[in-house]
Structures are given as C-alpha cells and as structure tokens.
Write a protein that holds these residues in place. Structure first.
Motif, short mmCIF file in Angstrom:
data_model
loop_
_atom_site.label_atom_id
_atom_site.label_comp_id
_atom_site.label_asym_id
_atom_site.label_seq_id
_atom_site.Cartn_x
_atom_site.Cartn_y
_atom_site.Cartn_z
N THR A 168 0.85 -1.20 0.00
CA THR A 168 0.00 0.00 0.00
C THR A 168 0.87 1.24 0.00
OG1 THR A 168 -0.10 0.09 2.43
CG2 THR A 168 -1.84 -1.15 1.30
N SER A 169 0.35 2.29 -0.59
CA SER A 169 0.99 3.60 -0.56
C SER A 169 -0.12 4.64 -0.66
CB SER A 169 1.99 3.77 -1.71
OG SER A 169 1.39 3.44 -2.93
N CYS A 170 0.14 5.82 -0.14
CA CYS A 170 -0.91 6.83 -0.01
C CYS A 170 -1.12 7.60 -1.32
CB CYS A 170 -0.57 7.79 1.11
SG CYS A 170 -1.90 8.97 1.42
N VAL A 171 -2.36 7.58 -1.81
CA VAL A 171 -2.76 8.35 -2.99
C VAL A 171 -4.08 9.01 -2.66
CG1 VAL A 171 -3.31 8.29 -5.45
CG2 VAL A 171 -1.65 6.67 -4.51
N VAL A 172 -4.15 10.33 -2.81
CA VAL A 172 -5.35 11.09 -2.46
C VAL A 172 -5.65 12.09 -3.57
CG1 VAL A 172 -6.46 12.60 -0.77
CG2 VAL A 172 -4.83 10.88 0.00
N GLU A 173 -6.91 12.15 -3.99
CA GLU A 173 -7.30 13.18 -4.95
C GLU A 173 -8.79 13.43 -4.87
OE1 GLU A 173 -6.92 12.02 -9.14
OE2 GLU A 173 -6.63 9.98 -8.42
N GLY A 174 -9.17 14.66 -5.21
CA GLY A 174 -10.57 15.03 -5.22
C GLY A 174 -11.20 14.83 -6.58
N THR A 175 -12.53 14.82 -6.62
CA THR A 175 -13.27 14.72 -7.87
C THR A 175 -14.16 15.94 -8.03
OG1 THR A 175 -15.22 13.62 -6.97
CG2 THR A 175 -13.34 12.23 -7.53
N ARG A 176 -14.71 16.10 -9.22
CA ARG A 176 -15.58 17.25 -9.48
C ARG A 176 -16.84 17.21 -8.62
NH1 ARG A 176 -15.66 18.96 -15.84
NH2 ARG A 176 -13.41 19.26 -16.09
N ARG A 177 -17.24 16.02 -8.22
CA ARG A 177 -18.46 15.87 -7.42
C ARG A 177 -18.19 16.08 -5.93
NH1 ARG A 177 -18.54 12.99 -11.84
NH2 ARG A 177 -20.45 12.77 -13.06
N GLY A 178 -16.95 16.36 -5.57
CA GLY A 178 -16.63 16.67 -4.18
C GLY A 178 -16.12 15.50 -3.37
N THR A 179 -16.32 14.28 -3.85
CA THR A 179 -15.77 13.13 -3.12
C THR A 179 -14.25 13.11 -3.24
OG1 THR A 179 -16.06 11.72 -5.05
CG2 THR A 179 -17.85 11.75 -3.44
N ILE A 180 -13.62 12.46 -2.29
CA ILE A 180 -12.18 12.29 -2.31
C ILE A 180 -11.88 10.80 -2.45
CG2 ILE A 180 -10.06 12.46 -0.95
CD1 ILE A 180 -11.14 15.04 0.22
N LEU A 181 -11.01 10.47 -3.40
CA LEU A 181 -10.61 9.09 -3.64
C LEU A 181 -9.29 8.81 -2.93
CD1 LEU A 181 -11.31 8.88 -7.49
CD2 LEU A 181 -12.91 8.52 -5.60
N ILE A 182 -9.22 7.67 -2.25
CA ILE A 182 -8.04 7.30 -1.48
C ILE A 182 -7.57 5.91 -1.92
CG2 ILE A 182 -7.12 6.82 0.82
CD1 ILE A 182 -9.32 8.72 1.91
N GLY A 183 -6.33 5.79 -2.29
CA GLY A 183 -5.72 4.50 -2.63
C GLY A 183 -4.30 4.54 -2.08
N ALA A 184 -3.43 3.68 -2.52
CA ALA A 184 -3.65 2.62 -3.49
C ALA A 184 -3.09 1.36 -2.89
CB ALA A 184 -2.94 2.95 -4.80
N SER A 185 -3.71 0.22 -3.22
CA SER A 185 -3.21 -1.07 -2.75
C SER A 185 -3.00 -1.99 -3.93
CB SER A 185 -4.21 -1.70 -1.76
OG SER A 185 -5.42 -2.03 -2.42
N ARG A 186 -2.11 -2.96 -3.74
CA ARG A 186 -1.81 -3.95 -4.77
C ARG A 186 -1.53 -5.28 -4.10
NH1 ARG A 186 -0.41 0.74 -7.10
NH2 ARG A 186 -0.55 0.88 -9.39
N GLU A 187 -2.16 -6.34 -4.61
CA GLU A 187 -1.87 -7.67 -4.11
C GLU A 187 -2.30 -8.71 -5.14
OE1 GLU A 187 -4.17 -8.60 -0.57
OE2 GLU A 187 -5.65 -7.11 -1.13
N ARG A 188 -1.52 -9.78 -5.21
CA ARG A 188 -1.79 -10.87 -6.14
C ARG A 188 -2.64 -11.92 -5.42
NH1 ARG A 188 2.67 -11.85 -9.55
NH2 ARG A 188 1.80 -13.91 -9.93
N VAL A 189 -3.94 -11.91 -5.65
CA VAL A 189 -4.85 -12.86 -5.00
C VAL A 189 -5.78 -13.51 -6.03
CG1 VAL A 189 -4.79 -11.75 -2.74
CG2 VAL A 189 -6.45 -10.99 -4.46
N GLY A 190 -5.33 -13.56 -7.29
CA GLY A 190 -6.21 -14.07 -8.34
C GLY A 190 -7.38 -13.13 -8.54
N PHE A 191 -8.55 -13.70 -8.80
CA PHE A 191 -9.75 -12.90 -9.00
C PHE A 191 -10.63 -12.90 -7.75
CE2 PHE A 191 -8.56 -13.56 -13.45
CZ PHE A 191 -8.76 -12.29 -13.96
N ASP A 192 -10.00 -12.93 -6.59
CA ASP A 192 -10.73 -12.88 -5.32
C ASP A 192 -11.24 -11.46 -5.09
OD1 ASP A 192 -11.68 -12.97 -2.74
OD2 ASP A 192 -9.77 -13.51 -1.82
#
Length: 403
Positions: free
Chosen positions: A269-293
C-alpha cells in the motif's frame, strides 16, 4: 530478439478489425481506427467500461514513470488525451489538467524523490521541486519536508470517457456487440488469425483481432493462440462523502512509485489522495496478487485510511461512503503488451497496463492504429520494441501463470 522491421506493420491490408474488450483501451482503439476508415466491431461479454475501467481513479500520469518506453508512451498518451478532449469535449469526459504533487515523508525520501525527478526531467517531463508543499496543498500535514510538482498530470472520468470514445466510433460506423466474447480464434490454412468465434458458434471475420481485454487479456491471448502473461492484481479505492474542494491536485507519497514497480505477490500500500468534481475524495492505493478474489479486506481499508490521514490530517474527521475494488492487469516486467504477435499473425495485443491503463489508453490506441495502418516505420517502431509481445514468447503456460 525483436525483429523491428517485421513488426513495423501487420504486413497485411486491413479493412476490418475486431476489438475484444470495451473498456477504455478497446474504446480508444475503436475511435482511433475509425478515424482511418477501418470497419470496427467491438465485442465484450459485459457493458461498456464495466470492468477494470470502472474501478480506476482516472489518472493520466507522467509523474510515476521513470525514463523508458512506458514514460514515452505516457507522454504520447497525454498529448493524445488532449486531442481526444478537444474532439469529445473536455467537460463531457471530465478531463482536467489538475497536476500532481508527490510528497516525501522524510529527508532521505525527499533526496530519492529529487533524484527520480531529475531523471524524468532529462526525458522531457516538467518536474518542479517544491520547498513549501503547503503553498500548493494548504491542508497537507505541516511536517512534510518537500515535494515535487508535476503540472502535466491529468485526470479523466474513465467510464464517461470509454462511453464517449466508443460512441464516437459508432458514429463513424463501428459496431458494439455486448454479451459476446472471443471464445476462440478463427484461423486460415497458414495459421494466421482471420476472426473470432463466440461461445454461441457465431463467427466474426476480420483482418486483425485486437486483444484489449484488460485484466482478462491473458485469458483472451490463450484463446487467440498468442499467450501473454497478463495476471490480475487486486486494488482497493476508498470514497469519502462530498466535501468542498480541499485537495487541489493528485497527491501521493513518493513510495507509490516503488510499489507500482514491485513484483511482490503480497499486499503493498501507498498513499494516494485526490478530489473529484463531485466533491468526493478518492483514497488509494493497494496492490496484491490474489487471483480474481473480490473479497473485501478490512485490513486494507484501515491501512489506506490511516496512511491518508498522515498526509491530510483533516480526513480523520471525514466519513467514508464506500469502498470499491478491481483488478489491474499485471505483467511481470510492469510494461504493457502492445503490438503484433508473430506467433498468431493477425493478432495485436493492447493490454497489460497494470494501474495505468486509463492514462495510457489514448497513446496505446495511437500505436495500435499505426500498426494496423502502416503508420510506423522501422525506425519509429524501434522506439516501442520494449512493449512488443516477443519478450514473452519463451514462457510456457506454467511460467506465465506464475510470473
């Protein structure tokens, strides 16, 4: 080794193309090819943009890529996205030149970030050292020692963009066939691919078949007789309640670049933050190899939220509305697969972009269009040799699945 001259074009005349995948890459390829008068059929078992495209943040980034073929593709794609925005209307697809800010949490991290940015500048990226990050993002944590500002970073609404790109292609005569997938390749006596066969038995003939199946690009490539190791890598994104504009840019921590380039199968995981035009804020990001779980991981959600608060403390008082997750199409060398496949003449791959597919879609479409129409010379094709499928030709099925 890649035979660049051989791969500069398909070495066949193309009047009809079947594109497998109606995500952002497939839609962009359809739009680009119909500009050249190619008769296009786009097939997908699901609605337009409903796969990985609908699970992304809409990033169009140069900031997270070091010098090489992927950065060159990102620079091409940025220019292409601006042209697409002019064609479709920037407001319609919410295309914004908002810029990115990469922050360091420690002095050593800042030194590494400056060194990375210096290499990017040598490749033509605008990367501006920022001594006072609060001047760009007033709500950042006050103890952040420095940052780099990337004014060329952009954002788009990916589902809107996919729908508008495909609509533009349809306006020029393309056809979209939802509820239909590429069950198998149709081949000529010489082994070249001349279309696809659906599970129903229906055959769609074509001069070229383009594998733009995103996370399922590996599965589709197997069916087409030209296997490439595209595997799923699960990622989560948190969505907050709507707020006033408190985050001005795409903001992420410097360790994001290392995590993108890691081949570890475990959670990162690492921190990623950004706003959208609709006012919500998106927070990421994660990565993991778990197939299609598709399971929801509370641990991942808690980790992402905690990391976001360390960069933007005000988020500790903000409500989380929802969490969504999807699968990024991962290749073992972290580069997309773009270009004709000599093992199955008539097949072009356009997949494996990992978390950068939205940003790289417009540039990928330009390359695919050039391969189809003969727009690449042997010299210019050499610039993109690192993306060709030849590099995986020696992997057997077991190796592809474990890559």
């Amino acid at each position: 080794m890649c035979n660049i001259t051989h791969h500069a074009t398909l070495e066949r005349s193309v009047t009809r193309a079947v594109i497998v995948g109606a995500g952002i890459v497939g839609a962009a390829c359809a739009e680009a090819l119909t500009r050249h008068g190619v008769d296009v059929v786009v097939v997908d078992r699901n609605p337009v943009g409903s796969g990985t495209t609908s699970r992304g943040e809409g990033n169009i980034l140069v900031s997270d890529k070091g010098p090489g073929a992927e950065l060159a593709l990102a620079q091409l794609s940025r220019r292409a996205w601006l042209e697409v925005g002019d064609l479709l209307g920037r407001e319609r697809i919410e295309l914004e030149e908002k810029g990115g800010v990469v922050v360091a949490r420690t002095g050593a991290g800042l030194d590494s970030l400056h060194a990375f940015a210096e290499g990017q500048r040598a490749a033509g990226v605008t990367a501006l050292d920022v001594a006072d990050p609060l001047a760009l993002e007033p709500h950042l944590a006050p103890d952040i020692p420095g940052a780099v500002h990337y004014p060329e970073d952009m954002q788009v609404q990916p589902v809107l963009a996919a729908a508008e790109l495909l609509a533009a292609a349809v306006d020029r005569g393309a056809t979209f066939r939802g509820g239909l997938d590429a069950h198998a390749a149709v081949t000529d006596s010489d082994g070249s691919v001349s279309g696809i066969r659906a599970a129903s038995g229906e055959v769609l003939e074509a001069d070229v078949v383009i594998n733009a199946a995103g996370t399922w690009g590996g599965e589709v490539s197997e069916r087409l007789g030209a296997p490439v190791p595209v595997l799923p890598r699960r990622g989560f994104i948190l969505v907050t309640e709507p707020l006033p504009p408190l985050v001005r840019h795409k903001v992420y921590s410097a360790d994001y670049v290392d995590n993108v380039g890691s081949s570890d199968a475990g959670l990162e995981t690492s921190c990623v933050v950004e706003g959208t035009r609709r006012g919500t804020i998106l927070i990421g990001a994660s990565r993991e190899r778990v197939g299609f779980d598709t399971s929801l991981s509370v641990t991942v959600v808690e980790t992402l939220a905690r990391q976001a608060v360390t960069i933007f403390p005000f988020l500790a008082r903000v409500n989380l509305l929802r969490v969504y997750r999807g699968f990024r199409p991962y290749c073992p060398d972290h580069l997309p697969v773009i270009g004709p496949d000599p093992r199955a003449p008539g097949v072009i791959h356009a997949c494996g972009h990992e978390g950068a597919g939205i940003g790289l879609a417009a540039g990928t479409a330009r390359l695919v269009s050039d391969y189809v129409t003969g727009g690449l010379t042997a010299t210019t094709a050499g610039e993109w040799a690192a993306l060709l499928p030849d590099r995986f030709a020696g992997l057997n099925k077991e190796a592809r699945q474990q890559a």
